[in-house]
Design a protein around this motif. Structure first.
Motif, PDB file in Angstrom:
ATOM      1  N   LEU A   1       0.839  -1.207   0.042  1.00 25.80           N
ATOM      2  CA  LEU A   1       0.130  -0.071   0.003  1.00 25.80           C
ATOM      3  C   LEU A   1       0.861   1.262   0.069  1.00 25.80           C
ATOM      4  O   LEU A   1       1.633   1.326   0.702  1.00 25.80           O
ATOM      5  N   ILE A   2       0.730   1.862  -0.801  1.00 25.55           N
ATOM      6  CA  ILE A   2       1.347   3.267  -1.024  1.00 25.55           C
ATOM      7  C   ILE A   2       0.359   4.512  -0.698  1.00 25.55           C
ATOM      8  O   ILE A   2      -0.212   4.912  -1.781  1.00 25.55           O
ATOM      9  N   GLY A   3       0.186   4.621   0.453  1.00 27.34           N
ATOM     10  CA  GLY A   3      -0.932   5.792   0.634  1.00 27.34           C
ATOM     11  C   GLY A   3      -0.195   7.259   0.840  1.00 27.34           C
ATOM     12  O   GLY A   3       0.891   7.484   0.403  1.00 27.34           O
ATOM     13  N   LEU A   4      -1.250   8.195   0.906  1.00 25.33           N
ATOM     14  CA  LEU A   4      -0.892   9.489   0.762  1.00 25.33           C
ATOM     15  C   LEU A   4       0.297   9.835   1.839  1.00 25.33           C
ATOM     16  O   LEU A   4       1.153  10.797   1.745  1.00 25.33           O
ATOM     17  N   GLY A   5       0.273   9.268   2.947  1.00 27.77           N
ATOM     18  CA  GLY A   5       1.361   9.511   3.951  1.00 27.77           C
ATOM     19  C   GLY A   5       2.733   9.418   3.563  1.00 27.77           C
ATOM     20  O   GLY A   5       3.759   9.897   4.098  1.00 27.77           O
TER      21      GLY A   5
ATOM     22  N   PRO B   1       4.597   9.506   0.534  1.00 30.88           N
ATOM     23  CA  PRO B   1       5.593  10.570   0.035  1.00 30.88           C
ATOM     24  C   PRO B   1       5.757  11.733   0.957  1.00 30.88           C
ATOM     25  O   PRO B   1       6.691  12.562   0.707  1.00 30.88           O
ATOM     26  N   LEU B   2       4.687  12.053   1.785  1.00 35.62           N
ATOM     27  CA  LEU B   2       4.720  13.188   2.513  1.00 35.62           C
ATOM     28  C   LEU B   2       5.555  13.232   3.796  1.00 35.62           C
ATOM     29  O   LEU B   2       6.385  14.119   4.182  1.00 35.62           O
ATOM     30  N   GLN B   3       5.609  11.710   4.352  1.00 40.71           N
ATOM     31  CA  GLN B   3       6.553  11.600   5.448  1.00 40.71           C
ATOM     32  C   GLN B   3       7.896  11.854   4.840  1.00 40.71           C
ATOM     33  O   GLN B   3       8.802  12.243   5.484  1.00 40.71           O
ATOM     34  N   ASP B   4       8.153  11.335   3.667  1.00 37.44           N
ATOM     35  CA  ASP B   4       9.433  11.533   3.240  1.00 37.44           C
ATOM     36  C   ASP B   4       9.851  12.826   3.018  1.00 37.44           C
ATOM     37  O   ASP B   4      11.150  13.362   3.022  1.00 37.44           O
TER      38      ASP B   4
ATOM     39  N   LEU C   1       1.341  20.354  -3.656  1.00 35.10           N
ATOM     40  CA  LEU C   1       2.480  20.287  -2.968  1.00 35.10           C
ATOM     41  C   LEU C   1       3.814  20.312  -3.927  1.00 35.10           C
ATOM     42  O   LEU C   1       4.752  20.417  -3.203  1.00 35.10           O
ATOM     43  N   HIS C   2       3.514  20.040  -5.002  1.00 34.83           N
ATOM     44  CA  HIS C   2       4.584  19.598  -5.854  1.00 34.83           C
ATOM     45  C   HIS C   2       5.406  18.295  -5.303  1.00 34.83           C
ATOM     46  O   HIS C   2       6.868  18.530  -5.311  1.00 34.83           O
ATOM     47  N   VAL C   3       5.010  17.423  -4.788  1.00 34.86           N
ATOM     48  CA  VAL C   3       5.473  16.304  -4.303  1.00 34.86           C
ATOM     49  C   VAL C   3       5.555  15.219  -5.295  1.00 34.86           C
ATOM     50  O   VAL C   3       4.254  14.551  -5.648  1.00 34.86           O
ATOM     51  N   PRO C   4       6.453  14.775  -5.938  1.00 33.08           N
ATOM     52  CA  PRO C   4       6.281  13.362  -6.902  1.00 33.08           C
ATOM     53  C   PRO C   4       6.050  12.264  -6.138  1.00 33.08           C
ATOM     54  O   PRO C   4       6.066  11.929  -5.088  1.00 33.08           O
ATOM     55  N   ASN C   5       5.343  11.351  -6.937  1.00 30.98           N
ATOM     56  CA  ASN C   5       4.819  10.028  -6.477  1.00 30.98           C
ATOM     57  C   ASN C   5       5.259   9.022  -7.508  1.00 30.98           C
ATOM     58  O   ASN C   5       4.288   8.752  -8.444  1.00 30.98           O
ATOM     59  N   PRO C   6       6.531   8.532  -7.610  1.00 35.05           N
ATOM     60  CA  PRO C   6       6.937   7.437  -8.485  1.00 35.05           C
ATOM     61  C   PRO C   6       6.123   6.223  -8.662  1.00 35.05           C
ATOM     62  O   PRO C   6       6.126   5.745  -9.655  1.00 35.05           O
TER      63      PRO C   6
END
Length: 628
Positions: A339-343, A345-348, A532-537
């Motif tokens: 599971l790759i949830g919203l948290g 990439p933002l925790q990173d 937020l301009h946060v990439p999600n590969p």
């Protein structure tokens, strides 16, 4: 006698626990490279937490199995009964241990612990049994050695009844108490819901959840949940990704880069249909504050839920997983998938992540799911320290005090943060605090006063939040989990069954997006990351940023009663995996058969979702470059 009984039972279970822990160690060693980044403390924590799952499955199978063994140690029973008890004990536990070894190899193919879905390939296993035995001889040897060890230790148990002078009632009471303790162990403790596989992934980092779990527990906890059947509309999986990529074509992000990190607050309103609002409707509605917020910010009148229950909403909003199967993802066979949830990439990016639910801890399985989605902190009823009058007597804390508590907790979090709150007061039985019993318009539906109360709670939340320093740098996303009952004819259709609000609001920014386009809950995660301009590969192939949607590429998906739907601007595609697909208008009248492009689109969605769940490739689907 009771002490001797418990010493005997404890010895048997301690040995079984040791064998299960040995299996866990073997699993960890087989896949140690996947856990290189984990600290020793985190790994040890996983092994300790795993004991809870071992205890549950071992007690479930042995609470009766050990009875003839115990009787044979304390009473003069037929020797054959004692011997048969030993054989049965060995066979059942030997099978459990062998099952526990399956994932020493099978995990490498699926990336998750095996569940009851393995029965879907039982014919293949039978047909390939000889080559499986040959190619995986080391697993067979391990299984045989552990089975032999269990057999020898059990056969050593001598038939030597300890004839006690004390009455048999002591044994009966002692064993009855053992059964009570066992029930507690089987359900995993005193928490609201019994132990579930996805709770294993509440650990940090969540990937250690596969170390925590044991395969027998995962299999037997998924019995009764029907697996979904794989589909093959397209022979090449990259054709699926190509079709979905074309439909997901986005405009270039023109959102500003922020010099100050932005917080995010997601508010999920229980049972809030667009029907209950005044905006975009020819009547006043029951949500004056929400209407006022919608009029000055981004409000999407063509927004849809991706399911009909709360347990579908959370994965849709926080992980872009719509509810395209009968069982909600949270309780499905696939709940332990990657599971790759919203948290994540933002925790990173250094975000503090949290989820608030005013109901009892464990309700809807949100505590475990949100941890899996990398929301590190969960706050439920157990954490609430307000007045006892704030409890509604049914579900949890009334919305007005809970949203104030939520605001006060946000004040304590380091910035930037992302936090989600799920309200409950507009859930049946729609109870209200005594002071508000006759405050809000009743209307023709039982739910309306509670809708008015939740709207009031939102107003007071925003009034107080404005005073906080974090408010000016926060993006608010307001939506609902699903719709509820109808009383307006215009909403008594398929569209109305899924129409829910979606508002993006920032107190210091003018947000821009085409709000005339179709949106849905699975768009929220990519929209926030885009903002937020946060990439999600590892983004899912379903869901779009509302800030980059294009005309003709907007859609929403859902599923019910074995029927798939794709909502488009003027109509929707509907059909099942084994029937033709038709185009219907929003009065639910069939217009025509789906054309080739529409047919391929819905088929690509079904194949991506279904096979992605089965093969654990939902976030790792083979892709091609999107057409230019």
């Amino acid at each position: 006698m009771v002490v001797a009984l418990y010493r005997f039972l404890f010895t048997r279970f301690l040995f079984l626990m040791f064998l299960f822990s040995l299996c866990r160690l073997l699993f960890f060693l087989f896949y140690a490279d996947q856990y290189e980044a984990c600290t020793t403390g985190e790994i040890l924590h996983a092994f300790v937490l795993g004991l809870r799952f071992d205890i549950s499955i071992l007690l479930a199978f042995n609470v009766v199995l050990v009875l003839p063994l115990a009787l044979g140690r304390f009473f003069d029973i037929p020797k054959i009964l004692f011997f048969l008890g030993k054989i049965l004990f060995v066979l059942v536990n030997g099978i459990l241990i062998c099952i526990n070894l399956i994932d020493l190899e099978y995990f490498s193919f699926t990336g998750k612990r095996t569940g009851i879905e393995i029965l879907g390939i039982k014919d293949d296993i039978e047909n390939q049994f000889s080559q499986l035995l040959t190619n995986y001889w080391h697993i067979s040897l391990l299984g045989f050695m552990l089975f032999l060890w269990l057999l020898l230790r059990t056969l050593r148990l001598a038939y030597k009844p300890v004839l006690s002078a004390r009455p048999k009632i002591y044994f009966t009471i002692g064993y009855a108490l053992f059964i009570c303790i066992a029930v507690l162990g089987i359900r995993g403790g005193l928490q609201l819901k019994p132990l579930r596989p996805n709770i294993a992934f509440s650990i940090e980092p969540s990937k250690l959840g596969n170390v925590v779990l044991n395969t027998p527990f995962n299999i037997f906890m998924t019995i009764g949940i029907a697996p979904i059947e794989p589909v093959k509309y397209f022979n090449d999986p990259t054709e699926v990704s190509s079709i979905l990529s074309e439909w997901n074509a986005q405009q270039k992000n023109t959102l500003p880069n922020h010099t100050t990190p932005q917080n995010v607050v997601i508010i999920i309103l229980e049972s809030f249909s667009s029907e209950y609002m005044g905006i975009n409707n020819p009547y006043a509605g029951y949500t004056p504050f929400l209407d006022s917020l919608a009029k000055t910010n981004l409000y999407f009148p063509h927004n849809f839920a991706n399911g009909k229950v709360s347990m579908v909403a959370a994965p849709s909003i926080l992980a872009s997983i719509p509810g395209l199967m009968e069982e909600p993802y949270i309780t499905s066979l696939y709940q332990t998938n990657t599971l790759i949830g919203l948290g994540a990439p933002l925790q990173d990016k250094g975000y503090h992540t949290s989820f608030f639910h005013a109901a009892q801890n464990g309700s809807m399985g949100f505590d475990a799911f949100t941890k899996n989605a990398d929301f590190a902190h969960y706050y439920g009823l157990n954490e609430y320290k307000g007045n006892k009058e704030d409890y509604d007597g049914n579900w949890g804390i009334y919305d007005e005090p809970y949203l104030q508590y939520f605001k006060n907790m946000l004040n304590t979090f380091p910035e930037p943060f992302i936090s989600t709150v799920f309200t409950i007061s507009s859930h049946q039985p729609y109870s209200l605090p005594e002071a508000f019993k006759n405050t809000f318009p009743k209307g023709s539906l039982e739910i309306y006063p509670s809708i008015g109360y939740t709207d009031y709670a939102l107003r007071t939340f925003f009034e107080q939040a404005k005073k906080e320093k974090w408010y000016a740098n926060t993006l608010f996303v307001i939506t609902a989990d699903h719709t509820q009952m109808h009383d307006k004819k215009s909403y008594m259709n398929t569209r109305g069954d899924y129409a829910i609000p979606l508002i993006f609001f920032h107190p210091n920014e003018k947000l821009h997006a085409d709000t005339s386009l179709v949106a849905s809950q699975i768009d929220i995660m990519p929209s926030i990351l885009d903002y937020l301009h946060v990439p999600n590969p590892n983004a899912a192939l379903l869901g779009q940023s509302v800030f980059g949607k294009q005309i003709g590429h907007d859609y929403a998906v859902n599923f019910s009663n074995n029927t798939y739907r794709v909502f488009l601007k003027e109509n929707y595609i509907e059909g099942s995996a084994d029937k033709s697909f038709v185009i219907k208008d929003y009065n639910d009248r069939s217009l025509r058969a789906a054309n080739e492009k529409e047919k391929k689109f819905i088929e690509a969605i079904i194949q991506y979702y279904t096979n992605g769940m089965i093969n654990n490739t939902y976030y790792n689907w083979p892709v091609t470059k999107a057409p230019i």
